[in-house]
Structures are given as C-alpha cells and as structure tokens.
Design a protein around this motif. Structure first.
Motif, PDB file in Angstrom:
ATOM      1  N   HIS A  27       0.846  -1.193   0.000  1.00 21.65           N
ATOM      2  CA  HIS A  27       0.000   0.000   0.000  1.00 21.65           C
ATOM      3  C   HIS A  27       0.885   1.247   0.000  1.00 21.65           C
ATOM      4  O   HIS A  27       1.630   1.491   0.942  1.00 21.65           O
ATOM      5  CB  HIS A  27      -0.922  -0.012   1.212  1.00 21.65           C
ATOM      6  N   LYS A  28       0.809   1.997  -1.078  1.00 22.61           N
ATOM      7  CA  LYS A  28       1.636   3.195  -1.261  1.00 22.61           C
ATOM      8  C   LYS A  28       0.779   4.455  -1.134  1.00 22.61           C
ATOM      9  O   LYS A  28      -0.435   4.419  -1.387  1.00 22.61           O
ATOM     10  CB  LYS A  28       2.293   3.187  -2.645  1.00 22.61           C
ATOM     11  N   PRO A  29       1.391   5.583  -0.784  1.00 23.46           N
ATOM     12  CA  PRO A  29       0.647   6.843  -0.834  1.00 23.46           C
ATOM     13  C   PRO A  29       0.150   7.104  -2.250  1.00 23.46           C
ATOM     14  O   PRO A  29       0.830   6.777  -3.237  1.00 23.46           O
ATOM     15  CB  PRO A  29       1.700   7.878  -0.421  1.00 23.46           C
ATOM     16  N   ASP A  30      -1.022   7.687  -2.372  1.00 16.43           N
ATOM     17  CA  ASP A  30      -1.582   7.966  -3.693  1.00 16.43           C
ATOM     18  C   ASP A  30      -0.648   8.819  -4.541  1.00 16.43           C
ATOM     19  O   ASP A  30      -0.573   8.656  -5.766  1.00 16.43           O
ATOM     20  CB  ASP A  30      -2.936   8.678  -3.551  1.00 16.43           C
ATOM     21  N   CYS A  31       0.083   9.720  -3.893  1.00 18.10           N
ATOM     22  CA  CYS A  31       0.973  10.606  -4.637  1.00 18.10           C
ATOM     23  C   CYS A  31       2.068   9.834  -5.367  1.00 18.10           C
ATOM     24  O   CYS A  31       2.563  10.280  -6.417  1.00 18.10           O
ATOM     25  CB  CYS A  31       1.587  11.649  -3.715  1.00 18.10           C
ATOM     26  N   VAL A  32       2.450   8.680  -4.828  1.00 14.92           N
ATOM     27  CA  VAL A  32       3.483   7.857  -5.461  1.00 14.92           C
ATOM     28  C   VAL A  32       2.961   7.268  -6.771  1.00 14.92           C
ATOM     29  O   VAL A  32       3.627   7.315  -7.819  1.00 14.92           O
ATOM     30  CB  VAL A  32       3.940   6.732  -4.507  1.00 14.92           C
ATOM     31  N   ILE A  33       1.766   6.737  -6.709  1.00 14.29           N
ATOM     32  CA  ILE A  33       1.148   6.143  -7.908  1.00 14.29           C
ATOM     33  C   ILE A  33       0.950   7.210  -8.981  1.00 14.29           C
ATOM     34  O   ILE A  33       1.251   7.003 -10.166  1.00 14.29           O
ATOM     35  CB  ILE A  33      -0.193   5.487  -7.536  1.00 14.29           C
ATOM     36  N   GLU A  34       0.455   8.363  -8.557  1.00 18.48           N
ATOM     37  CA  GLU A  34       0.229   9.464  -9.508  1.00 18.48           C
ATOM     38  C   GLU A  34       1.538   9.922 -10.142  1.00 18.48           C
ATOM     39  O   GLU A  34       1.589  10.226 -11.345  1.00 18.48           O
ATOM     40  CB  GLU A  34      -0.449  10.626  -8.781  1.00 18.48           C
ATOM     41  N   ALA A  35       2.612   9.966  -9.359  1.00 13.29           N
ATOM     42  CA  ALA A  35       3.909  10.419  -9.880  1.00 13.29           C
ATOM     43  C   ALA A  35       4.457   9.447 -10.924  1.00 13.29           C
ATOM     44  O   ALA A  35       5.017   9.874 -11.940  1.00 13.29           O
ATOM     45  CB  ALA A  35       4.904  10.576  -8.739  1.00 13.29           C
ATOM     46  N   VAL A  36       4.288   8.141 -10.681  1.00 19.23           N
ATOM     47  CA  VAL A  36       4.771   7.142 -11.642  1.00 19.23           C
ATOM     48  C   VAL A  36       3.979   7.243 -12.949  1.00 19.23           C
ATOM     49  O   VAL A  36       4.561   7.230 -14.047  1.00 19.23           O
ATOM     50  CB  VAL A  36       4.664   5.723 -11.049  1.00 19.23           C
ATOM     51  N   VAL A  37       2.676   7.350 -12.848  1.00 21.98           N
ATOM     52  CA  VAL A  37       1.839   7.450 -14.051  1.00 21.98           C
ATOM     53  C   VAL A  37       2.198   8.696 -14.845  1.00 21.98           C
ATOM     54  O   VAL A  37       2.360   8.657 -16.072  1.00 21.98           O
ATOM     55  CB  VAL A  37       0.347   7.452 -13.666  1.00 21.98           C
ATOM     56  N   ASN A  38       2.350   9.807 -14.162  1.00 19.79           N
ATOM     57  CA  ASN A  38       2.703  11.055 -14.848  1.00 19.79           C
ATOM     58  C   ASN A  38       4.074  10.954 -15.505  1.00 19.79           C
ATOM     59  O   ASN A  38       4.274  11.433 -16.630  1.00 19.79           O
ATOM     60  CB  ASN A  38       2.683  12.217 -13.855  1.00 19.79           C
ATOM     61  N   ALA A  39       5.025  10.315 -14.812  1.00 18.20           N
ATOM     62  CA  ALA A  39       6.368  10.161 -15.375  1.00 18.20           C
ATOM     63  C   ALA A  39       6.344   9.310 -16.641  1.00 18.20           C
ATOM     64  O   ALA A  39       7.049   9.608 -17.618  1.00 18.20           O
ATOM     65  CB  ALA A  39       7.297   9.533 -14.338  1.00 18.20           C
ATOM     66  N   MET A  40       5.535   8.274 -16.645  1.00 25.54           N
ATOM     67  CA  MET A  40       5.458   7.406 -17.821  1.00 25.54           C
ATOM     68  C   MET A  40       4.841   8.122 -19.009  1.00 25.54           C
ATOM     69  O   MET A  40       5.093   7.774 -20.171  1.00 25.54           O
ATOM     70  CB  MET A  40       4.660   6.144 -17.478  1.00 25.54           C
ATOM     71  N   ARG A  41       4.083   9.143 -18.739  1.00 26.50           N
ATOM     72  CA  ARG A  41       3.460   9.902 -19.822  1.00 26.50           C
ATOM     73  C   ARG A  41       4.350  11.013 -20.351  1.00 26.50           C
ATOM     74  O   ARG A  41       4.174  11.480 -21.479  1.00 26.50           O
ATOM     75  CB  ARG A  41       2.145  10.520 -19.320  1.00 26.50           C
ATOM     76  N   ALA A 273       8.205  11.287  -4.879  1.00 34.25           N
ATOM     77  CA  ALA A 273       6.935  11.621  -4.223  1.00 34.25           C
ATOM     78  C   ALA A 273       6.831  10.952  -2.857  1.00 34.25           C
ATOM     79  O   ALA A 273       6.303  11.534  -1.908  1.00 34.25           O
ATOM     80  CB  ALA A 273       5.765  11.208  -5.116  1.00 34.25           C
ATOM     81  N   ALA A 274       7.349   9.735  -2.757  1.00 35.30           N
ATOM     82  CA  ALA A 274       7.300   9.015  -1.489  1.00 35.30           C
ATOM     83  C   ALA A 274       8.129   9.708  -0.417  1.00 35.30           C
ATOM     84  O   ALA A 274       7.717   9.795   0.751  1.00 35.30           O
ATOM     85  CB  ALA A 274       7.788   7.580  -1.695  1.00 35.30           C
ATOM     86  N   ILE A 275       9.302  10.200  -0.796  1.00 34.17           N
ATOM     87  CA  ILE A 275      10.159  10.890   0.176  1.00 34.17           C
ATOM     88  C   ILE A 275       9.485  12.174   0.660  1.00 34.17           C
ATOM     89  O   ILE A 275       9.570  12.525   1.844  1.00 34.17           O
ATOM     90  CB  ILE A 275      11.540  11.185  -0.440  1.00 34.17           C
ATOM     91  N   THR A 276       8.804  12.859  -0.247  1.00 37.27           N
ATOM     92  CA  THR A 276       8.054  14.050   0.149  1.00 37.27           C
ATOM     93  C   THR A 276       6.960  13.679   1.148  1.00 37.27           C
ATOM     94  O   THR A 276       6.754  14.387   2.153  1.00 37.27           O
ATOM     95  CB  THR A 276       7.442  14.735  -1.080  1.00 37.27           C
ATOM     96  N   PHE A 277       6.266  12.580   0.895  1.00 37.62           N
ATOM     97  CA  PHE A 277       5.230  12.101   1.831  1.00 37.62           C
ATOM     98  C   PHE A 277       5.839  11.816   3.202  1.00 37.62           C
ATOM     99  O   PHE A 277       5.280  12.197   4.237  1.00 37.62           O
ATOM    100  CB  PHE A 277       4.566  10.840   1.270  1.00 37.62           C
ATOM    101  N   HIS A 279       8.626  13.050   4.471  1.00 39.33           N
ATOM    102  CA  HIS A 279       9.047  14.325   5.067  1.00 39.33           C
ATOM    103  C   HIS A 279       7.858  15.051   5.684  1.00 39.33           C
ATOM    104  O   HIS A 279       7.928  15.559   6.817  1.00 39.33           O
ATOM    105  CB  HIS A 279       9.716  15.196   4.006  1.00 39.33           C
ATOM    106  N   ASP A 280       6.732  15.095   4.947  1.00 39.96           N
ATOM    107  CA  ASP A 280       5.558  15.810   5.428  1.00 39.96           C
ATOM    108  C   ASP A 280       4.898  15.095   6.612  1.00 39.96           C
ATOM    109  O   ASP A 280       4.348  15.747   7.519  1.00 39.96           O
ATOM    110  CB  ASP A 280       4.539  15.971   4.296  1.00 39.96           C
ATOM    111  N   THR A 281       4.941  13.775   6.605  1.00 41.21           N
ATOM    112  CA  THR A 281       4.319  12.992   7.681  1.00 41.21           C
ATOM    113  C   THR A 281       5.222  12.924   8.902  1.00 41.21           C
ATOM    114  O   THR A 281       4.745  12.976  10.046  1.00 41.21           O
ATOM    115  CB  THR A 281       4.014  11.559   7.190  1.00 41.21           C
TER     116      THR A 281
END
Length: 394
Positions: A27-41, A273-277, A279-281
C-alpha cells in the motif's frame, strides 16, 4: 502437528489484510502512484539529450538524489547512486571495496544479500570474514566486534535491523568502533530507510545501502547506495553514462562511476513523491504508529502459551516486525492457513536469513513473520489476533 486448510470455509471480514510489509509495502501513498503514471506519460531518458522529456527526467532524478542526501545526511546528491534494489547496492559495495588478503566483520543477523556476496568474495578474492553472534533474543553482541578486529580487517558490514526479528542495531556505537579502528562502515538499511532515522555523519557510515520499495514507500525496482566522499568503490557494471563517451573505462566521477545505462526514472519519480510524503508525515510519526500496531498485536497474543515470539520486544527501538510460531506447527502451513482461510498475508520460512534462524533454532520449523506498515489499521491488527487465537483453540 499438522494444519490443513483445504476445504475449509473462508472466515474473513476483510478482502485482504496485508501484513508482509518487511518484504514490500504494497500500500503506497496515492501521490506515489500518480507520480509514476505522470512520469510514464511525460519523461524521456535523462542525460542523453536536451529535449523536454529528457530534461524533465534529469530534473526529477537530481531532485531525488538531493532529497535522499538530505534524508540520510549524506555528502551531497552526487554521492547518491541509484540501483534497482538494496541487493544490487550491497553487491556493488561488497564486491567493489575488498582486495585479496582483506578481512571483514559482519553479523549473523544479515540477509543473504550480504551473506552471499561475502561468500563470493571469499572464494573469488580470498577475502576472509568473521560473523558476530547474538544473544537469545537476537540482540547483537556488540562487545564482540572489537575482540575480532585483526590487523588486516578493512570493514564492518552490519544490518541496521534484522528482517527476521525486527531488532535494531545501535549504529552510533558500532560507527564509533569503526571510526576508532579506522575501518569502513557499510550498513544495510533495507528494513529501516524511511521508517527509522538514519544520519550517515553522526553514525560514521561510509556506505549506506537501501531499497525504495519498503519503508520508503516507493516503487519496486528502486534502491541505491550513498557513499561518503573519498570512499572509492570499483565499478560493478560498465556502460553508457551520457558523459565522457570517448573514455574506454567508466568515468571516475560520482555518481556515474557506479551507474551505467538508463536509470529507472519512472520509479525514481515515484520514490521522489514518497520521500516528500515521508518528510511531510515525519519519520518519527511513521515509526510511532507502526510500533503502536506492533505492540497492540503482541499484547493481544503474549498470554497464549502456544505462541512464541522471537526478538526483543522490551523496547520501541526496533522495527514493526513480529516473528512468531504457534506450538510446533510448520510456519508455512500456518501462513497458508492465515492466507486462505482468513485473507491475512504474512511471510513464513527462512526469510533469506539463514544464520539468524540457526541462532533461534528455527531452521526446520521456520518462522511466521508479521510486519506492519503506517497504512495498516487497528482493526486489521485485531483481526489478525482473532485469527491466531482461533488457530490456537482448534
């Protein structure tokens, strides 16, 4: 004794309770999944040209190096090298630092990603080794380290935390031993990176090896090593770097000295994105929550005579791993029962930690490992307790 789940009715109120986070955090933070999808695009091949896709890729890779250097207090972004996991990072370090006649000290707590490279250089490079043992709770006998230092000892290679027991080693004390005796200090942080504070400078760490897909909440296929300036590791692979292409050998400067070929930029974007999560958490908040889940689990089971716990649970200075067995049931059968009847995912068997199993006397039975994540819930923990209690009563 034998457990057979075949033909039994599913007894679950959850679709899946994932308690195998020491293997990978599913289970990953949503921001991680979004970052991977955006990077692939949007992202191209970093460092190979100046088009927008390549530049976007280069920027995210550099920014991730910077964030990792800050997270671990490393010597700057150029000293952060990307690999596909901690196993590759450890192979790079262990096979690239030793020469014929060297001696190294490691521990029985190590994963095979440390042990097997050590065995390999013993055969291939005539490098000798000593493994430091543990007490009955699996705690490292730190006082034995200095007793085993020889004139040709070059390095200490130590896991930050056991992937089997969850016990955390005191890297401050071990790092002082390494510094005092002018030894390299190589650390396997597979179980702690992102989930437990690490400070390379304060801990006197020379090489820190980590993976992205566990406590860092990143995608699989990401990992790396942070190398102190002045530590020269021989290149593990040679190939394209995008710079100094007319050299016949791998360039000398970091990080390309230890990186060849196209990096996993899509995965690195997710790691960023995960490292940012994290850091923020806050690492302390993540660790506190995971340990609360662990303690809740143990408190719910420690009164059961049939359940044995392995490791030191008298401290919160550990990772959120519970290593257990139920009576003399085979660990694989217990894990299968938990999965097929209750929908609870665990890890049974040897856990790629053969020397630790020998120390615990669990080579034949194995151990059932429960490992908790920030994204697990109290309800899931209570359900796991209920499931084990049912198995003990049958």
């Amino acid at each position: 004794m034998h457990i057979s789940f075949w033909g039994r009715k599913m007894d679950t109120k959850f679709e899946n309770v994932y308690l195998d986070n020491a293997a990978t955090t599913m289970h990953k933070p949503d921001c991680v999944i979004e970052a991977v999808v955006n990077a692939m695009r949007t992202m191209g091949n970093a460092g190979r040209t100046s088009n927008k896709g390549a530049m976007d890729s280069g920027r995210i890779i550099f920014d991730t190096r910077l964030k990792l250097a800050q997270l671990f207090n490393a010597d700057g972004p150029a000293q952060v090298v990307f690999t596909k996991n901690s196993t590759e990072a450890l192979n790079i370090a262990i096979k690239g630092l030793f020469n014929k006649g060297d001696h190294l000290i490691s521990t029985v707590m190590e994963h095979n990603s440390v042990l097997r490279p050590i065995y390999a250089i013993e055969k291939e490079q005539e490098v000798s080794h000593t493994f430091i043992g543990t007490d009955k709770k699996g705690r490292l006998l730190i006082d034995d380290i200095e007793k085993n230092i020889k004139s040709n000892t070059k390095a200490l290679i130590v896991t930050h935390a056991s992937n089997l027991s969850g016990n955390v080693n005191d890297l401050y004390t071990i790092g002082e031993i390494a510094k005092k005796n002018e030894l390299l200090f190589i650390v396997d942080a597979s179980q702690t990176a992102g989930a437990y504070p690490i400070d390379m400078k304060k801990m006197n760490i020379d090489v820190l090896c980590w993976t992205g897909h566990k406590g860092l909440f990143g995608p699989q296929g990401t990992g790396g090593l942070c190398v102190r300036k002045g530590v020269d590791i021989r290149p593990f692979t040679q190939g394209g770097t995008g710079v100094q292409s007319y050299l016949e050998e791998q360039p000398a400067e970091m990080p390309v000295r230890l990186e060849a070929g196209t990096l996993n930029a899509h995965g690195i974007a997710g790691l960023n994105a995960a490292i940012t999560f994290i850091h923020d958490t806050g690492i302390d908040n993540i660790h506190k929550r995971e340990i609360c889940l662990l303690n809740r689990f143990r408190d719910g089971l420690k009164s059961l005579d049939m359940v044995s716990f392995y490791g030191d649970y008298d401290t919160d200075e550990r990772t959120a791993i519970a290593a257990i067995n139920i009576a003399d049931y085979d660990s694989g059968e217990v894990s299968d029962e938990l999965e097929h009847r209750f929908g609870i995912s665990t890890r049974p068997g040897a856990h790629c930690a053969p020397l630790m199993h020998k120390a615990f006397g669990t080579v034949e039975q194995g151990i059932v490992r429960f490992s908790f994540s920030y994204f697990n819930t109290e309800d899931e923990v209570d359900y796991a307790i209920e499931a084990i209690r049912k198995l003990c009563l049958e």
